[in-house]
Design an enzyme around this catalytic site. Structure first.
Site, PDB file in Angstrom:
ATOM      1  N   ASP A  88       0.822  -1.200   0.000  1.00 55.87           N
ATOM      2  CA  ASP A  88       0.000   0.000   0.000  1.00 55.87           C
ATOM      3  C   ASP A  88       0.862   1.257   0.000  1.00 55.87           C
ATOM      4  O   ASP A  88       1.884   1.329   0.697  1.00 55.87           O
ATOM      5  CB  ASP A  88      -0.883   0.042   1.257  1.00 55.87           C
ATOM      6  N   GLU A 120      -5.413   4.228  -3.369  1.00 55.70           N
ATOM      7  CA  GLU A 120      -6.845   4.430  -3.263  1.00 55.70           C
ATOM      8  C   GLU A 120      -7.303   5.569  -4.166  1.00 55.70           C
ATOM      9  O   GLU A 120      -6.586   6.554  -4.344  1.00 55.70           O
ATOM     10  CB  GLU A 120      -7.230   4.744  -1.813  1.00 55.70           C
ATOM     11  N   GLU A 186     -14.091  -2.388  -1.981  1.00 53.31           N
ATOM     12  CA  GLU A 186     -14.319  -2.539  -0.538  1.00 53.31           C
ATOM     13  C   GLU A 186     -15.680  -1.999  -0.128  1.00 53.31           C
ATOM     14  O   GLU A 186     -16.053  -0.874  -0.456  1.00 53.31           O
ATOM     15  CB  GLU A 186     -13.238  -1.820   0.274  1.00 53.31           C
TER      16      GLU A 186
END
Length: 279
Positions: A88, A120, A186
């Site tokens: 990440d 993200e 998600e």
């Protein structure tokens, strides 16, 4: 021959080619021993910024730093040989500009050996994804509930209900067109997850999405019952190691206080034992 010896770690292109095939398996890992346990069973392992909450006791992922990600990435890399490692990009390391994102991603990959980075964001991050991919950085995208944006999303709420579904669908199309090799969905509705899976040409990795996704991921400490501060609806606990661990610690403490530990088998004699002796 071990399972890991028979299996070569996949590349991002291999993950991309699994679209519509046997579901991809992934878990998060933050330490060498945990990575070793999952290496033979996962297609890719994510060094997630969830480490901030799971291992460091932080209230969210927002305080996680590049140095933390690199430290845990190096640890995980030591435990993997058969699974690809994805890492990440922490909050604040890529949002400012594509150039900032490239510098951060290059450092993460260079210092950890990761095969890809995950960031993200949807449409607004598509230019950054394209910038990275064109410069040799494989990118896994992450849309729907994006934990680094909880302050603007209003918390850890379900995404994709009502008119919001079209916005997330547009995000999915944009990041696929930008060159992401896979996308994490998600905490989105099942209907939306199935639609994204059918309409974009890259694998979807569900976490609180749909069994119809091209793969699934969970935080390993959630599924093993090690993290017990809360349990999301989408988590299935495959073990309760937190409870077992606490019970073991309580038994140890009781044995120490009652002088049942250490026992004769745990201490050393004044003279060296004879050859072949257990003591």
């Amino acid at each position: 021959m071990s399972a890991t010896a028979r299996k070569k770690a996949p590349m991002p292109t291999d993950i991309r080619a699994r679209k519509g095939g046997t579901p991809l398996v992934s878990l998060t890992a933050y330490t060498t021993p945990m990575a070793q346990m999952m290496d033979a069973h996962c297609d890719f392992v994510l060094v997630g910024d969830s480490v901030g909450m799971v291992l460091h006791g932080l209230p969210s992922t927002l305080e996680v730093t590049m140095d933390m990600m690199i430290m845990h990435g190096r640890a995980v890399a030591r435990g993997l040989s058969a699974a690809m490692m994805v890492i990440d990009m922490p909050f604040g390391s890529y949002e400012e500009s594509p150039e900032q994102a490239f510098a951060s991603a290059a450092r993460l990959m260079r210092e950890t050996g990761a095969g890809a980075v995950k960031l993200e964001g949807g449409r607004h991050m598509a230019p950054t994804i394209e910038f990275l991919v064109h410069r040799g950085i494989p990118v896994m995208a992450h849309i729907g509930l994006t934990p680094q944006s909880i302050n603007t999303l209003g918390g850890y709420t379900v995404q994709g209900r009502g008119p919001q579904a079209e916005a997330i669908m547009a995000d999915a199309r944009a990041i696929a067109a930008a060159g992401a090799f896979a996308v994490v969905l998600e905490k989105v509705t099942q209907t939306l997850a199935d639609r994204v899976t059918s309409e974009v040409d890259i694998p979807t990795i569900g976490i609180g999405a749909s069994v119809g996704c091209d793969g699934q991921i969970l935080v390993v400490d959630d599924m093993l019952g090690l993290f017990t501060a809360f349990k999301a609806k989408f988590v299935r606990r495959y073990a309760h190691l937190g409870e077992a661990g606490e019970a073991a610690i309580a038994a140890y403490a009781d044995d120490v206080r009652m002088r049942r530990f250490p026992g004769p088998e745990h201490v050393f004699a004044d003279e060296a034992p004879a050859k072949g002796s257990a003591r």
